[in-house]
Structure formats: structure tokens, C-alpha cells
Design an enzyme around this catalytic site. Structure first.
Site, PDB file in Angstrom:
ATOM      1  CB  ALA A 201     -22.582  14.781 -91.345  1.00 33.55           C
ATOM      2  CB  ALA A 202     -27.044  11.409 -89.321  1.00 33.33           C
ATOM      3  N   GLY A 203     -27.456  14.305 -88.330  1.00 34.34           N
ATOM      4  CA  GLY A 203     -28.312  15.373 -87.814  1.00 34.34           C
ATOM      5  C   GLY A 203     -28.140  16.667 -88.579  1.00 34.34           C
ATOM      6  CG  ASP A 204     -24.447  18.644 -88.554  1.00 30.41           C
ATOM      7  OD1 ASP A 204     -25.086  19.163 -87.627  1.00 30.41           O
ATOM      8  OD2 ASP A 204     -23.253  18.297 -88.446  1.00 30.41           O
TER       9      ASP A 204
END
Length: 303
Positions: free
Chosen positions: A250-253
Site C-alpha cells: 500500500a505504499a504506492g496507493d
């Protein structure tokens, strides 16, 4: 306060913590297992609403308990879920995520109800799309529904941001023609443009390819290094914050959702918004899990 629409997936994540990824044919024990909310769309919607955006989510779930689990999560964050509908034929999406001791992950996705989103669902949300500042979408839902939503947005001067994940080599021209900004990571960028991202020069070259496709702005995220941006008027690189990552899920999200809550429509604060999004992402990777790791604005601003 930005009015943001997120069109995307809702998944229930099963997170498998392992010492290292198994080799083909190998059987090995896990360190631990957990279940949490996920899906690129849901993650981005939660990141946007927690950063203060007035957020409406367009998605689809099944009839089972997993759906109720996710809907309760959305309600806790005061997200508008008027357009999260129920599939009559498929269950709620699922993701199986292996995370090694270095925080790197490997993910398998079952699309489920996410693949049941139709143009009729998008038309039902037309009023909300017309009233928004921007709409963000990914590729975990049917591409025709993304095209339909972006066409409505373009007709009503609503900014469109495409996160082309999971990446496909040939994005339909019908979609690119109504995309204002594209936000891939380095792997997705290479798949789409054919240019391997290794340094700022290759990022510039990649951005030029995206411009040829018709988009007006590009952000390429490159993990713990940071993110590159380019428009017709400016380009540059915003460094990441150095932290010890426990889980990059979920880092990119988180980056995209946080960015969507702060970015001005004319890109005048692009570096500032990206710095804020980098801060959000750096906090998320320090906690295992997806949606539970996404920070609130007060925590990001306090950093």
C-alpha cells in the site's frame, strides 16, 4: 478541501509474513498471518479521505461477511460509499500477500466483484463525478468502466489521474486520450513505454513517451528513492524519506491517495504535494498491513 472520486478495487487481504520468499517446489513455514482490508482502489480512497479530501468511492463487493468488514472500514473514515454496490454473481475481491523480513512483498489477486463493475455503475455515479475536482482509477477494475468514468470527467472539466496498475503493455487510446496525469511505478513505466527506468535521464525519456501518448503530466514512483515528475513546463525529482520499512504493501496507493488530496488542479504545488505524499508513504511502510498502515493528515504534518 479537494473533492476526489476513486474508482477501483476492494479486496480483503490475507497477509503472510515469511522469512524469505519460497523457491519453486519448496514448502516452508510462515512467521505469522493476518487479515486486513485492501485493494488498490480502497487503499487510495482511504489515503485520500484520511488526508482530508472529500472522498467518494466507486467499487463493488460481494454478499458475504468480507463485504460487511470492508464497508464498516469505509464508514469509520466517513467515506462516501453511495456508489459501492453489490455483485449478484461474484464474491468480494481477495489478495494474498507474502511479505519477507526486508519488507518486500509479492501479491496474488482474485478480482471477484471488482470485475463486475459496469458502465451502468459508472453512469449511476455520473452526478458525483461531475461534481468532483478529480477522479483517480487503476486497472484492478474493467478498463471500459475506467474509460467511461474518465470520459464523463473530461466532458465536465474534472481532472483524471490514472494509476496503470497492474500494468498492461498497450493502454487503449480511448483511455489515454482522456487521461490528464499518469502515475506508474518504475516497473509499470517500463512495461508501458519499453524504457527501463534507471536514472533521471531514463525517467525524462519515459515521460516524453507518455506525452506522445497524450497525457499532460507524469509521476514515476521509484520506491525508497522517491518520485520523478514531468509536465510540459517542468520536471524534477522529489526524494523519499529514509525509514526502516516493515512492509511496502500500500505504499504506492498511499502516495497516490495523499497526492490526490493536496495537488492543485494546475499543478502549481506539484513538488509540495509530492513531498506530502512521500511523507505519507514513508509512514505507511513502517507498519505491517495495508489500510491499517495508512496515516492521517495530522500524523503526516507532524513529521
Amino acid at each position: 478541501m479537494k473533492k476526489v472520486i476513486i474508482l477501483g478495487s476492494t479486496n480483503v487481504d490475507t497477509i503472510l509474513n515469511v522469512q524469505r520468499f519460497p523457491q519453486p517446489g519448496e514448502t516452508m513455514a510462515m512467521n505469522s498471518m493476518a487479515v486486513a482490508g485492501g485493494g488498490k482502489g480502497a487503499n487510495q480512497a482511504i489515503a485520500a479521505v484520511r488526508s482530508g479530501a472529500e472522498t467518494t468511492f466507486i467499487s463493488k463487493v460481494g454478499h458475504e461477511g468480507a463485504a460487511n468488514f470492508m464497508l464498516d472500514t469505509f464508514k469509520e473514515d466517513d467515506m462516501n460509499i453511495d456508489h459501492v454496490t453489490t455483485s449478484e454473481t461474484a464474491g468480494t475481491g481477495q489478495a494474498y500477500i507474502m511479505v519477507d523480513e526486508n519488507g518486500q512483498n509479492s501479491i496474488l489477486i482474485y478480482g471477484g466483484a471488482n470485475q463486475d463493475i459496469t458502465n451502468e455503475d459508472i453512469q449511476s455515479a455520473k452526478g458525483s463525478i461531475k461534481a468532483a475536482d478529480r477522479i483517480v482509477a487503476q486497472f484492478e477494475v474493467p478498463i471500459p468502466s475506467v474509460i467511461e468514468a474518465f470520459k464523463i470527467a473530461r466532458e465536465n472539466d474534472v481532472q483524471t489521474i490514472l494509476n496503470p496498475a497492474p500494468a498492461i503493455k498497450n493502454i487503449p487510446d480511448d483511455l489515454l486520450s482522456v487521461t490528464d496525469m499518469i502515475v506508474p511505478n518504475e516497473t509499470e513505466s517500463e512495461i508501458i513505454t519499453g524504457i527501463k527506468v534507471t536514472d533521471e535521464a531514463s525517467m525524462e525519456a519515459s515521460a516524453k513517451e507518455f506525452f506522445k501518448m497524450g497525457v499532460k503530466a507524469v509521476i514515476i514512483t521509484v520506491g525508497d528513492r522517491g518520485s520523478f515528475y514531468a509536465t510540459s513546463e517542468q520536471s524534477g525529482f522529489v526524494n523519499a524519506f529514509k525509514v526502516n520499512a516493515a512492509d511496502t504493501t500500500a505504499a504506492g496507493d498511499t502516495f497516490i491517495g495523499a497526492l490526490s488530496s493536496k495537488l492543485e488542479l494546475d499543478y502549481s504545488n506539484l513538488e509540495e504535494a509530492m513531498t506530502y505524499a512521500n511523507k505519507a508513504s514513508s509512514l505507511a511502510v513502517q507498519i505491517k498491513g495495508a489500510q491499517n498502515s495508512i496515516p492521517y493528515a495530522k500524523d503526516i504534518l507532524a513529521r
